[in-house]
Design a protein around this motif. Structure first.
Motif, PDB file in Angstrom:
ATOM      1  N   ALA A 120      11.149 102.275 -25.170  1.00 44.33           N
ATOM      2  CA  ALA A 120      11.800 103.583 -25.040  1.00 44.33           C
ATOM      3  C   ALA A 120      11.052 104.680 -25.801  1.00 44.33           C
ATOM      4  O   ALA A 120      11.247 105.863 -25.532  1.00 44.33           O
ATOM      5  CB  ALA A 120      13.243 103.508 -25.533  1.00 44.33           C
ATOM      6  N   GLN A 121      10.197 104.289 -26.741  1.00 40.71           N
ATOM      7  CA  GLN A 121       9.473 105.271 -27.554  1.00 40.71           C
ATOM      8  C   GLN A 121       7.981 105.357 -27.234  1.00 40.71           C
ATOM      9  O   GLN A 121       7.266 106.183 -27.800  1.00 40.71           O
ATOM     10  CB  GLN A 121       9.633 104.925 -29.039  1.00 40.71           C
ATOM     11  N   ALA A 122       7.506 104.530 -26.319  1.00 43.73           N
ATOM     12  CA  ALA A 122       6.063 104.444 -26.051  1.00 43.73           C
ATOM     13  C   ALA A 122       5.476 105.783 -25.604  1.00 43.73           C
ATOM     14  O   ALA A 122       4.410 106.178 -26.085  1.00 43.73           O
ATOM     15  CB  ALA A 122       5.777 103.359 -25.024  1.00 43.73           C
ATOM     16  N   ALA A 123       6.134 106.479 -24.708  1.00 42.85           N
ATOM     17  CA  ALA A 123       5.589 107.760 -24.222  1.00 42.85           C
ATOM     18  C   ALA A 123       5.511 108.780 -25.360  1.00 42.85           C
ATOM     19  O   ALA A 123       4.518 109.504 -25.477  1.00 42.85           O
ATOM     20  CB  ALA A 123       6.435 108.295 -23.073  1.00 42.85           C
ATOM     21  N   ASP A 124       6.532 108.824 -26.198  1.00 41.98           N
ATOM     22  CA  ASP A 124       6.518 109.764 -27.322  1.00 41.98           C
ATOM     23  C   ASP A 124       5.427 109.410 -28.334  1.00 41.98           C
ATOM     24  O   ASP A 124       4.742 110.296 -28.853  1.00 41.98           O
ATOM     25  CB  ASP A 124       7.879 109.804 -28.018  1.00 41.98           C
ATOM     26  N   CYS A 164       0.132 110.208 -30.918  1.00 45.12           N
ATOM     27  CA  CYS A 164      -1.226 109.745 -31.269  1.00 45.12           C
ATOM     28  C   CYS A 164      -2.280 110.649 -30.649  1.00 45.12           C
ATOM     29  O   CYS A 164      -3.269 111.009 -31.307  1.00 45.12           O
ATOM     30  CB  CYS A 164      -1.426 108.303 -30.811  1.00 45.12           C
ATOM     31  N   TRP A 165      -2.077 111.024 -29.395  1.00 43.47           N
ATOM     32  CA  TRP A 165      -3.039 111.908 -28.738  1.00 43.47           C
ATOM     33  C   TRP A 165      -3.097 113.253 -29.453  1.00 43.47           C
ATOM     34  O   TRP A 165      -4.171 113.808 -29.679  1.00 43.47           O
ATOM     35  CB  TRP A 165      -2.661 112.085 -27.268  1.00 43.47           C
ATOM     36  N   VAL A 207      -5.912 104.398 -21.283  1.00 41.12           N
ATOM     37  CA  VAL A 207      -6.401 103.467 -22.310  1.00 41.12           C
ATOM     38  C   VAL A 207      -5.529 103.604 -23.555  1.00 41.12           C
ATOM     39  O   VAL A 207      -5.073 102.602 -24.127  1.00 41.12           O
ATOM     40  CB  VAL A 207      -7.887 103.731 -22.646  1.00 41.12           C
ATOM     41  N   LEU A 208      -5.279 104.836 -23.957  1.00 39.13           N
ATOM     42  CA  LEU A 208      -4.414 105.087 -25.113  1.00 39.13           C
ATOM     43  C   LEU A 208      -2.987 104.637 -24.835  1.00 39.13           C
ATOM     44  O   LEU A 208      -2.369 103.940 -25.647  1.00 39.13           O
ATOM     45  CB  LEU A 208      -4.426 106.577 -25.480  1.00 39.13           C
ATOM     46  N   ALA A 209      -2.452 105.021 -23.688  1.00 35.87           N
ATOM     47  CA  ALA A 209      -1.057 104.695 -23.362  1.00 35.87           C
ATOM     48  C   ALA A 209      -0.823 103.188 -23.333  1.00 35.87           C
ATOM     49  O   ALA A 209       0.208 102.701 -23.815  1.00 35.87           O
ATOM     50  CB  ALA A 209      -0.675 105.328 -22.024  1.00 35.87           C
ATOM     51  N   THR A 210      -1.766 102.449 -22.810  1.00 36.32           N
ATOM     52  CA  THR A 210      -1.629 100.992 -22.747  1.00 36.32           C
ATOM     53  C   THR A 210      -1.617 100.391 -24.149  1.00 36.32           C
ATOM     54  O   THR A 210      -0.808  99.509 -24.456  1.00 36.32           O
ATOM     55  CB  THR A 210      -2.771 100.387 -21.905  1.00 36.32           C
ATOM     56  N   ARG A 211      -2.507 100.885 -25.012  1.00 36.35           N
ATOM     57  CA  ARG A 211      -2.551 100.368 -26.376  1.00 36.35           C
ATOM     58  C   ARG A 211      -1.261 100.696 -27.119  1.00 36.35           C
ATOM     59  O   ARG A 211      -0.682  99.844 -27.784  1.00 36.35           O
ATOM     60  CB  ARG A 211      -3.760 100.940 -27.132  1.00 36.35           C
ATOM     61  N   VAL A 212      -0.792 101.930 -27.015  1.00 33.76           N
ATOM     62  CA  VAL A 212       0.433 102.316 -27.713  1.00 33.76           C
ATOM     63  C   VAL A 212       1.610 101.510 -27.175  1.00 33.76           C
ATOM     64  O   VAL A 212       2.462 101.063 -27.952  1.00 33.76           O
ATOM     65  CB  VAL A 212       0.690 103.838 -27.602  1.00 33.76           C
ATOM     66  N   ALA A 213       1.650 101.260 -25.886  1.00 30.56           N
ATOM     67  CA  ALA A 213       2.734 100.468 -25.298  1.00 30.56           C
ATOM     68  C   ALA A 213       2.771  99.056 -25.868  1.00 30.56           C
ATOM     69  O   ALA A 213       3.839  98.445 -25.953  1.00 30.56           O
ATOM     70  CB  ALA A 213       2.601 100.430 -23.783  1.00 30.56           C
ATOM     71  N   LEU A 262      -1.096 106.286 -41.018  1.00 33.76           N
ATOM     72  CA  LEU A 262       0.197 106.786 -41.505  1.00 33.76           C
ATOM     73  C   LEU A 262       1.307 106.648 -40.461  1.00 33.76           C
ATOM     74  O   LEU A 262       2.479 106.639 -40.807  1.00 33.76           O
ATOM     75  CB  LEU A 262       0.085 108.255 -41.913  1.00 33.76           C
ATOM     76  N   LEU A 263       0.920 106.590 -39.193  1.00 35.51           N
ATOM     77  CA  LEU A 263       1.922 106.596 -38.125  1.00 35.51           C
ATOM     78  C   LEU A 263       2.553 105.209 -37.957  1.00 35.51           C
ATOM     79  O   LEU A 263       1.847 104.234 -37.698  1.00 35.51           O
ATOM     80  CB  LEU A 263       1.293 107.020 -36.806  1.00 35.51           C
ATOM     81  N   PRO A 264       3.859 105.126 -38.052  1.00 31.64           N
ATOM     82  CA  PRO A 264       4.548 103.846 -37.811  1.00 31.64           C
ATOM     83  C   PRO A 264       4.801 103.667 -36.319  1.00 31.64           C
ATOM     84  O   PRO A 264       5.927 103.712 -35.850  1.00 31.64           O
ATOM     85  CB  PRO A 264       5.845 104.005 -38.591  1.00 31.64           C
ATOM     86  N   VAL A 265       3.718 103.476 -35.566  1.00 35.37           N
ATOM     87  CA  VAL A 265       3.824 103.442 -34.105  1.00 35.37           C
ATOM     88  C   VAL A 265       4.824 102.395 -33.627  1.00 35.37           C
ATOM     89  O   VAL A 265       5.515 102.586 -32.643  1.00 35.37           O
ATOM     90  CB  VAL A 265       2.442 103.200 -33.469  1.00 35.37           C
ATOM     91  N   ASN A 266       4.938 101.308 -34.341  1.00 35.27           N
ATOM     92  CA  ASN A 266       5.890 100.280 -33.912  1.00 35.27           C
ATOM     93  C   ASN A 266       7.304 100.563 -34.395  1.00 35.27           C
ATOM     94  O   ASN A 266       8.186  99.765 -34.218  1.00 35.27           O
ATOM     95  CB  ASN A 266       5.432  98.890 -34.354  1.00 35.27           C
TER      96      ASN A 266
END
Length: 192
Positions: free
Chosen positions: A145-149, A154-155, A133-139, A187-191
């Protein structure tokens, strides 16, 4: 409970579920120390030997309880993820994660303590389902190339805050753990 009532429960096919429900009650009341096959059987109203039809030992019962915990956890994360804005959905997942940990500390600790690299079956699948659920949202937010990291980042943030809250390491005069996790995830610039 009489023998006929015990057999009736078993023949209805719900003995395994009844034992897990009983084990969850024991866990919430007294933590892992009070959890045993015998106590789960007593609470489910069956003989001390009945649990062995479904669980080889206490460790198997613990894995079953943890799997149910992860299923409930994944459901909460999916509900939180329903927000229309992707970043807000990620934050809502983080809040749901910490809320779950704080509301069910014994179950949360069991879920993450019962998992190991060699865990297989229902427990592994349930844990992977929650993480997905988390991985799909972050993706949906991060560069491929950075989605897994970013997922791991986030986890780490939400799990770390949850554990700090459970261990009493956060300043009790500070904001609640859910407010903190929301602020940290913003604070996290996930994108990035």
């Amino acid at each position: 409970m009489s023998t006929s009532a015990s057999k009736k429960t078993y023949h209805h096919g719900d003995l395994r579920d009844a034992l897990i429900v009983a084990a969850l009650e024991v866990l919430e009341e007294g933590g892992l120390a009070g959890l045993s096959l015998r106590e789960a059987a007593r609470r489910a109203g069956v003989s001390a030997m009945a649990p062995y039809r479904h669980f080889a030992d206490k460790e198997a019962l613990i894995a079953g309880v943890a799997a149910v915990g992860f299923q409930r956890f994944a459901d909460l994360l999916r509900q939180a993820d329903a927000k229309p804005d992707a970043h807000e959905a990620l934050i809502a997942q983080g809040v749901a994660y910490v809320d779950f940990a704080c509301a069910r500390p014994a179950l949360f600790r069991l879920m993450f303590g019962a998992t190991s690299p060699n865990v297989k079956g229902d427990l592994a699948l349930a844990g992977e389902s929650a993480y997905a659920v988390l991985a799909t949202r972050v993706a949906s937010l991060a560069k491929p190339a950075q989605a897994a990291d970013w997922t791991l980042t986030c986890w780490s943030v939400v799990h770390g805050l949850a554990m700090l809250a459970l261990d009493g390491k956060l300043d009790p005069r500070a904001e609640s753990p859910t407010v903190l996790v929301e602020r940290m995830l913003r604070l996290l610039p996930v994108n990035g």
